[in-house]
Write a protein that holds these residues in place. Structure first.
Motif, PDB file in Angstrom:
ATOM      1  N   TRP A   1      15.080 -34.640  17.311  1.00  0.00           N
ATOM      2  CA  TRP A   1      14.320 -34.384  16.091  1.00  0.00           C
ATOM      3  C   TRP A   1      12.864 -34.790  16.273  1.00  0.00           C
ATOM      4  O   TRP A   1      11.940 -34.042  15.966  1.00  0.00           O
ATOM      5  CB  TRP A   1      14.976 -35.136  14.936  1.00  0.00           C
ATOM      6  CG  TRP A   1      14.350 -34.973  13.591  1.00  0.00           C
ATOM      7  CD1 TRP A   1      13.373 -34.092  13.219  1.00  0.00           C
ATOM      8  CD2 TRP A   1      14.671 -35.725  12.420  1.00  0.00           C
ATOM      9  NE1 TRP A   1      13.065 -34.247  11.891  1.00  0.00           N
ATOM     10  CE2 TRP A   1      13.843 -35.244  11.381  1.00  0.00           C
ATOM     11  CE3 TRP A   1      15.574 -36.758  12.151  1.00  0.00           C
ATOM     12  CZ2 TRP A   1      13.900 -35.772  10.079  1.00  0.00           C
ATOM     13  CZ3 TRP A   1      15.638 -37.272  10.857  1.00  0.00           C
ATOM     14  CH2 TRP A   1      14.810 -36.791   9.835  1.00  0.00           C
TER      15      TRP A   1
ATOM     16  N   ARG B   1      11.035 -32.445  18.442  1.00  0.00           N
ATOM     17  CA  ARG B   1      11.124 -31.057  17.985  1.00  0.00           C
ATOM     18  C   ARG B   1      11.890 -30.199  19.000  1.00  0.00           C
ATOM     19  O   ARG B   1      11.592 -29.025  19.170  1.00  0.00           O
ATOM     20  CB  ARG B   1       9.745 -30.457  17.706  1.00  0.00           C
ATOM     21  CG  ARG B   1       8.822 -31.351  16.886  1.00  0.00           C
ATOM     22  CD  ARG B   1       9.337 -31.613  15.482  1.00  0.00           C
ATOM     23  NE  ARG B   1       8.366 -32.410  14.739  1.00  0.00           N
ATOM     24  CZ  ARG B   1       8.502 -33.693  14.431  1.00  0.00           C
ATOM     25  NH1 ARG B   1       9.597 -34.352  14.827  1.00  0.00           N
ATOM     26  NH2 ARG B   1       7.593 -34.336  13.739  1.00  0.00           N
TER      27      ARG B   1
ATOM     28  N   TRP C   1      14.593 -28.515  19.007  1.00  0.00           N
ATOM     29  CA  TRP C   1      15.550 -28.024  18.026  1.00  0.00           C
ATOM     30  C   TRP C   1      16.834 -27.520  18.664  1.00  0.00           C
ATOM     31  O   TRP C   1      17.921 -27.671  18.078  1.00  0.00           O
ATOM     32  CB  TRP C   1      14.915 -26.915  17.192  1.00  0.00           C
ATOM     33  CG  TRP C   1      13.624 -27.283  16.532  1.00  0.00           C
ATOM     34  CD1 TRP C   1      12.421 -26.675  16.686  1.00  0.00           C
ATOM     35  CD2 TRP C   1      13.400 -28.362  15.600  1.00  0.00           C
ATOM     36  NE1 TRP C   1      11.450 -27.291  15.920  1.00  0.00           N
ATOM     37  CE2 TRP C   1      12.021 -28.332  15.239  1.00  0.00           C
ATOM     38  CE3 TRP C   1      14.202 -29.345  15.039  1.00  0.00           C
ATOM     39  CZ2 TRP C   1      11.452 -29.234  14.358  1.00  0.00           C
ATOM     40  CZ3 TRP C   1      13.633 -30.252  14.156  1.00  0.00           C
ATOM     41  CH2 TRP C   1      12.289 -30.193  13.821  1.00  0.00           C
TER      42      TRP C   1
ATOM     43  N   TRP D   1      21.088 -28.134  17.539  1.00  0.00           N
ATOM     44  CA  TRP D   1      22.152 -27.175  17.262  1.00  0.00           C
ATOM     45  C   TRP D   1      23.435 -27.565  17.996  1.00  0.00           C
ATOM     46  O   TRP D   1      24.548 -27.335  17.495  1.00  0.00           O
ATOM     47  CB  TRP D   1      21.733 -25.767  17.682  1.00  0.00           C
ATOM     48  CG  TRP D   1      20.656 -25.161  16.827  1.00  0.00           C
ATOM     49  CD1 TRP D   1      19.347 -25.006  17.162  1.00  0.00           C
ATOM     50  CD2 TRP D   1      20.791 -24.646  15.498  1.00  0.00           C
ATOM     51  NE1 TRP D   1      18.647 -24.424  16.133  1.00  0.00           N
ATOM     52  CE2 TRP D   1      19.507 -24.184  15.088  1.00  0.00           C
ATOM     53  CE3 TRP D   1      21.857 -24.523  14.618  1.00  0.00           C
ATOM     54  CZ2 TRP D   1      19.280 -23.613  13.841  1.00  0.00           C
ATOM     55  CZ3 TRP D   1      21.637 -23.944  13.369  1.00  0.00           C
ATOM     56  CH2 TRP D   1      20.370 -23.506  12.998  1.00  0.00           C
TER      57      TRP D   1
ATOM     58  N   GLU E   1       8.856 -23.084  11.654  1.00  0.00           N
ATOM     59  CA  GLU E   1       9.444 -24.418  11.714  1.00  0.00           C
ATOM     60  C   GLU E   1      10.195 -24.735  10.431  1.00  0.00           C
ATOM     61  O   GLU E   1      11.241 -25.384  10.462  1.00  0.00           O
ATOM     62  CB  GLU E   1       8.359 -25.473  11.972  1.00  0.00           C
ATOM     63  CG  GLU E   1       8.926 -26.846  12.273  1.00  0.00           C
ATOM     64  CD  GLU E   1       7.857 -27.858  12.642  1.00  0.00           C
ATOM     65  OE1 GLU E   1       8.230 -28.930  13.141  1.00  0.00           O
ATOM     66  OE2 GLU E   1       6.654 -27.576  12.431  1.00  0.00           O
TER      67      GLU E   1
ATOM     68  N   MET F   1      13.504 -23.181  10.734  1.00  0.00           N
ATOM     69  CA  MET F   1      14.327 -23.911  11.693  1.00  0.00           C
ATOM     70  C   MET F   1      14.909 -25.171  11.062  1.00  0.00           C
ATOM     71  O   MET F   1      16.117 -25.452  11.188  1.00  0.00           O
ATOM     72  CB  MET F   1      13.490 -24.271  12.917  1.00  0.00           C
ATOM     73  CG  MET F   1      14.256 -25.044  13.989  1.00  0.00           C
ATOM     74  SD  MET F   1      15.555 -24.077  14.780  1.00  0.00           S
ATOM     75  CE  MET F   1      14.538 -22.960  15.770  1.00  0.00           C
ATOM     76  N   VAL F   2      14.083 -25.940  10.372  1.00  0.00           N
ATOM     77  CA  VAL F   2      14.547 -27.185   9.767  1.00  0.00           C
ATOM     78  C   VAL F   2      15.561 -26.903   8.662  1.00  0.00           C
ATOM     79  O   VAL F   2      16.591 -27.588   8.547  1.00  0.00           O
ATOM     80  CB  VAL F   2      13.362 -27.999   9.220  1.00  0.00           C
ATOM     81  CG1 VAL F   2      13.850 -29.238   8.478  1.00  0.00           C
ATOM     82  CG2 VAL F   2      12.423 -28.397  10.356  1.00  0.00           C
TER      83      VAL F   2
ATOM     84  N   LEU G   1      18.822 -25.965  10.330  1.00  0.00           N
ATOM     85  CA  LEU G   1      19.493 -27.133  10.902  1.00  0.00           C
ATOM     86  C   LEU G   1      20.087 -28.023   9.817  1.00  0.00           C
ATOM     87  O   LEU G   1      21.165 -28.611   9.999  1.00  0.00           O
ATOM     88  CB  LEU G   1      18.509 -27.924  11.764  1.00  0.00           C
ATOM     89  CG  LEU G   1      18.228 -27.340  13.149  1.00  0.00           C
ATOM     90  CD1 LEU G   1      17.017 -28.017  13.779  1.00  0.00           C
ATOM     91  CD2 LEU G   1      19.445 -27.468  14.056  1.00  0.00           C
TER      92      LEU G   1
END
Length: 401
Positions: free
Chosen positions: A186, A189, A191, A195, A234, A237-238, A241
């Motif tokens: 995290w 970053r 990512w 996952w 981003e 993405m966040v 997640l």
């Protein structure tokens, strides 16, 4: 190339990478070794004094002594899996059963038994190996979230009162390794790593919902305070997640429902453990702590609740939080909120607090040197206290670790 990109964005990691010739891993590995020698000495001393119990004969060897309590449930899972029919007690409620114990740790330990190791050795070996890996990853994490505090922060964690758990037949070592990896991913970053890590983490120990909450809080804070530096890609993405983590946070409950045919099977299983204290009660979020503290302390429970909340606020809002990365603070807040919502306070609470290990970076701000020595000394002295009151079997023992 990847390391170069990460170190450009993280000066603390750049400093570690630049000292590769000095072998950055030596310090955390050495500290881990010292900490395990200390915990091993305490555990061996208590094992020699253990009377015969339902778990072991009198004076068991260290492996037998290290695989009592929940380790037996993990053994059951590794050998027999999970029941499709839940046990029912005389009063008609779901009884204690294997669904309370998630599958990653016992399944990995089972792989070790396949090469000839007995369960006791396999489970302890897995915990010890995972604790070493955790020490290395946590050191890198501390170097990023609180540069300059990483050595003392790691010492606090590895020598903490519950540090013997790092070498017992429990899932904590493996879970903390996965958690440290997820928090570091995290921060960097990275990512794609999240996952992969979040499902495994959520099926090792409960933590998926807390991680989803931490990501959600971070999303809102960045959106409100740093929107220009929070690009749409981003954000997506966040958000993805966070949803992914929440899904896996409910994943074990869903699996339990599908196998048993009961939507309440997992919750009822968890409630069976607290019924020995307060009888059978429904799970209402945010009520377990008032109910539990009243059971423990009677009419004084509001003072205890205020004291506990005050201590948490002082830790998270005090001046020592400065210099500690936002992600670490948000994870600590999210996990404590998770415990506040669902956890019934009892002797296992000390072990359940281990996932807030990033908070050690706040405690590592303590000065001067003598205060640091007192803090570490208190941690070490409290290890045998924890073993005696929570692990060691004393007759009809209800102080489960």
């Amino acid at each position: 190339m990847a390391l170069a990109g990460l170190t450009e964005r993280r000066p603390a990691l750049a400093a570690i990478a630049a000292t590769g010739a000095e072998r950055w891993w030596v310090w955390p590995a050495a500290l881990w070794l010292v900490s395990r020698l200390i915990s091993t000495a305490f555990l061996a001393a208590f094992a020699g004094r253990q009377e015969q119990s339902s778990w072991t004969p009198a004076g068991p060897d260290l492996l037998d002594y290290s695989t009592m309590w929940d380790a037996h449930w993990y053994f059951i899972v590794s050998v027999s899996g999970y029941p499709s029919e839940l046990p029912i007690t005389d009063d008609g409620h779901v009884g204690e059963n294997a669904w309370a114990f998630m599958p990653v740790y016992p399944m990995v330990a089972r792989l070790l038994t396949a090469v000839g190791l007995p369960w006791e050795a396999a489970s302890v070996l897995l915990s010890v190996a995972a604790s070493l890996a955790f020490a290395l990853v946590a050191y890198r994490l501390f170097a990023d979230i609180a540069p300059g505090r990483e050595r003392f922060a790691l010492a606090i964690v590895l020598l903490s009162p519950t540090a013997p758990v790092f070498q017992l037949g429990y899932a904590e070592s493996l879970f903390l390794l996965l958690l440290a990896g997820a928090l570091l991913a995290w921060r960097l970053r990275a990512w794609s790593w999240l996952w992969v890590l979040l499902p495994v983490l959520a099926l090792t120990r409960p933590g998926g919902l807390a991680f989803a909450l931490a990501l959600g809080l971070w999303f809102l804070i960045r959106l409100s305070t740093d929107r220009a530096a929070f690009p749409a890609a981003e954000r997506r993405m966040v958000a993805g997640l966070g949803a992914w983590s929440a899904l896996w946070g409910f994943g074990w409950l869903i699996a339990c429902t599908l196998v048993t045919g009961s939507a309440t099977a997992y919750v009822e299983t968890e409630l069976s453990w607290r019924s020995a204290y307060i009888g059978r009660q429904e799970l209402v979020p945010l009520t377990p702590w008032p109910i539990g503290l009243e059971w423990w302390f009677g009419a004084w429970w509001p003072l205890w609740l205020v004291g506990i909340v005050g201590a948490a606020v002082a830790l998270l809002a005090g001046p020592w939080r400065r210099g500690v990365a936002l992600e670490a603070r948000l994870w600590t807040i999210a996990y404590l909120l998770y415990l506040a919502a669902v956890w019934f306070p009892q002797s296992s609470t000390w072990r359940l607090l281990m996932p807030i290990f990033p908070a050690a970076a706040m405690l590592a701000a303590v000065r001067p040197g003598w205060a640091r020595a007192v803090l570490l000394g208190a941690c070490i002295v409290l290890q045998p206290v924890w073993i005696w009151f929570c692990w060691h079997v004393n007759g009809a023992d209800w102080t489960v670790p």
